[in-house]
Enzyme design. Structure first.
Site, mmCIF file in Angstrom:
data_model
loop_
_atom_site.group_PDB
_atom_site.id
_atom_site.type_symbol
_atom_site.label_atom_id
_atom_site.label_comp_id
_atom_site.label_asym_id
_atom_site.label_seq_id
_atom_site.Cartn_x
_atom_site.Cartn_y
_atom_site.Cartn_z
ATOM 1 N N ILE A 105 59.384 93.378 3.248
ATOM 2 C CA ILE A 105 60.082 94.880 2.732
ATOM 3 C C ILE A 105 60.744 95.195 1.275
ATOM 4 O O ILE A 105 61.335 96.338 1.232
ATOM 5 C CB ILE A 105 61.534 95.330 3.931
ATOM 6 C CG1 ILE A 105 61.904 94.310 3.914
ATOM 7 C CG2 ILE A 105 60.731 95.036 5.166
ATOM 8 C CD1 ILE A 105 63.381 94.394 5.279
ATOM 9 N N HIS A 123 56.300 95.893 7.270
ATOM 10 C CA HIS A 123 57.089 95.972 7.584
ATOM 11 C C HIS A 123 57.938 97.000 7.510
ATOM 12 O O HIS A 123 59.295 96.780 7.049
ATOM 13 C CB HIS A 123 57.860 95.103 8.000
ATOM 14 C CG HIS A 123 57.608 93.424 9.027
ATOM 15 N ND1 HIS A 123 57.666 92.312 9.450
ATOM 16 C CD2 HIS A 123 56.212 93.606 10.444
ATOM 17 C CE1 HIS A 123 56.884 92.062 10.588
ATOM 18 N NE2 HIS A 123 56.382 92.832 10.876
#
Ligand code: NAD
Length: 253
Positions: A105, A123
């Site tokens: 991320i 994600h």
């Protein structure tokens, strides 16, 4: 180990459509801790405090979440891509990269210069924040400025809804389009390279399995064993940046 690097280089040479599946281990050498290694994030925080259901139902859980998230963001924001990220950029420059499917991320594949259309962030990303009700998007730094001014939990300007960083929490639905694209690319690649992932988190970890089932070869580079090592044509247990630069030096230096 030299033999394994040479074999990996040969597999890259033979491949035309490489899918790299990257995890937190790719970014540890950029100074971002992973979750499960010693000193990782789960030694400091309890994962069960970060379930999505808790976040949406409990103001106290949101306070804890934002504390953890801010601490993580303060490490991620100044981080730079390391040699492993740059090696993946080289694969793209050499016309070999089909896609980067990442669980990370941290925005480092973007910072490394890979084309945005080749990066799938399964994600999500820390660099933006959204309202869970009206979906209004905010720049992360704008929200950070509010938190710096003493607000502990931010809410949406327009509708008062709950704001959350655009990352996927435990118990939160995966971004459907990103998951579908990842599976599609896994079905098209001729070589899948798992780089710095424990392959413990599902459904993300089903991507390399899907590549193997579709006929792709599989390389896993990770310091620790993974549950999919038995599926791989080549497993290398060493630093992912050392292994990748070793392979690319053999191929392109
Ligand atoms: P993980 O923490 O479960 O596994 C990381 C693996 O990388 C470990 O097995 C570790 O041994 C290995 N590793 C660490 N440094 C390495 C190195 N330099 N070279 C080779 N191997 C190395 O991470 P995961 O599989 O990505 O899953 C955890 C979840 O955590 C993901 O969903 C991801 O979203 C999130 N996460 C992301 C970041 C980030 O964005 N950088 C950081 C922490 C966690």
């Amino acid at each position: 180990m030299d033999e394994a690097i040479a074999k990996g280089a040969q597999m890259i040479a033979a491949a035309q459509k490489i899918l790299t599946f990257t995890g937190a281990g790719l970014s540890t050498e950029s100074g971002i801790p992973d979750f499960r290694s010693p000193g990782g994030i789960w030694e400091k925080y309890d994962p069960s405090d970060f379930y999505f259901q808790k976040f949406i139902s409990d103001e106290h859980a949101r306070t804890t979440y934002w504390e953890m998230s801010r601490e993580f963001y303060s490490v991620i924001k100044p981080a730079s891509p390391n040699r492993a990220h740059l090696a993946i950029k080289t694969l793209e420059d050499r016309g070999k990269l089909l896609a980067v499917v990442t669980q990370n991320i941290d925005n480092l594949h973007h910072k490394a210069g890979n084309s945005p259309e080749k990066i799938i962030e399964l994600h999500g990303t820390v660099i933006s924040v959204s309202c869970l009700s009206c979906k209004k998007k905010y720049d992360r730094d704008e929200i950070e400025a509010r938190l710096d001014s003493g607000i502990t939990v931010p809410y949406c300007d327009d509708c008062g809804g709950i704001l959350k960083p655009d990352t996927v929490s435990f118990g939160q639905a995966m971004p459907q389009e990103a998951m579908e694209r990842s599976i599609r690319y896994a079905g098209q690649c001729d070589l899948c390279m798992v780089l710095g992932s424990s392959l413990a988190v599902y459904p993300a970890a089903s991507v390399p399995l899907h590549a193997v089932q579709s006929g792709a070869r599989l390389i896993i580079i990770n310091r620790e064993p993974t549950p999919q090592d038995g599926e791989a044509d080549l497993v290398i247990r060493m630093s992912v940046s050392e292994a990748l630069t070793g392979m690319l030096d053999l191929l392109f230096a």
